[in-house]
Motif scaffolding. Structure first.
Motif: not given
Length: 288
Positions: A161-172
């Motif tokens: 929810q709060n990191t750049k890689i986490g948001k990128a994972m959700r997008a992918v």
């Protein structure tokens, strides 16, 4: 409430903690990579044996678990480099991927048997007495397992929810092609997916060894509850998988009141079949 029922619920929570950690890795690899990895349970077994190797060699159990997690991540990254990346490049079918993952599972399991043997083994830990709380016996290792699982789950929530890689994972997970054209480094996301899956799977395996014997087929016997958790929780949804894992863990233990303990894993199969028949997308929304 009957003491026996409460005792079984406590045991189910401990088992559910293990299933939850491993199910997170399994649901992430499916949600992001579209890979149904039947070797997932054997990576869990590998982590338990790496922990055993280090711990019985004189290392502290916690340091052993950390280094075992690193070893499990390396093994998963090797499988990505040698197998899954190549399969994606040739756009292999899901059937091909499943067959390869079963072959990888057999390779890992038999490799473990070749190196460590087929007998049950245990960590080198002092014997601790179970806590007695209102007549309910709670082994201290079960409390540790649950506590570590809670910490790991909150860490996962923060990461997603709060990191750049986490948001990128959700997008992918939502749309790989759209994420790629939006400038997201998909290969980096895939790398981090394996790292996170490896850490959570390794924690599950190492902690499973705390509450049971370490044996070559320990992960294989968990693969059914793992897939049941992923399906019940909504494929690709780590939070759903965690909730479903606790439901399945408690249901399995409670089922021993009516059926033999050797059949309790059939409860996971029954729940998976019912969900597929009634609500194929799972109880929760799929994907991260």
């Amino acid at each position: 409430m009957d003491i026996q029922i409460v005792q079984l619920i406590v045991n189910g929570i401990a088992v559910g903690s293990i299933i939850a950690l491993a199910a997170v890795g399994l649901t992430l690899t499916y949600g992001i990579l579209r890979l149904s990895n039947f070797a997932h349970g054997d990576f869990l077994t590998l982590s338990a044996y790496l922990t055993l190797l280090l711990n019985t060699g004189g290392m502290n159990i916690w340091l052993s678990m950390i280094l075992a997690a690193a070893g499990t991540v390396v093994a998963m990254l090797l499988s990505e480099k040698l197998l899954w990346a190549r399969m994606r490049s040739i756009r292999a079918t899901s059937t091909t991927l499943i067959i390869i993952s079963i072959g990888l599972a057999l390779f890992l399991r038999n490799g473990i048997i070749f190196i460590w043997g087929g007998q049950n083994q245990n960590y080198n830990l002092p014997v601790t007495t179970a806590l007695n709380i209102f007549g309910i016996r709670i082994p201290q290792n079960q409390l540790l397992v649950f506590g570590l699982a809670v910490v790991a789950i909150f860490a996962l929530h923060y990461l997603l929810q709060n990191t750049k890689i986490g948001k990128a994972m959700r997008a992918v997970a939502d749309d790989l092609d759209l994420a790629r054209v939006s400038g997201i480094n998909v290969e980096q996301v895939i790398l981090w997916t394996w790292i996170i899956a490896g850490i959570f799977t390794s924690l599950g395996g190492s902690m499973y060894g705390l509450i049971t014997a370490v044996r070559p087929n320990m992960g294989w016997f968990l693969i059914l509850p793992l897939f049941a958790s992923v399906i019940l929780g909504g494929i690709g949804n780590p939070y759903g998988a965690i909730a479903a894992a606790f439901i399945i863990g408690i249901a399995q233990e409670l089922s021993t009141l009516w059926i033999g303990s050797q059949y309790k894993q059939g409860i996971a199969l029954l729940m998976m079949i019912l969900v597929l028949l009634i609500r194929p997308k799972g109880l929760f929304k799929g994907t991260i």
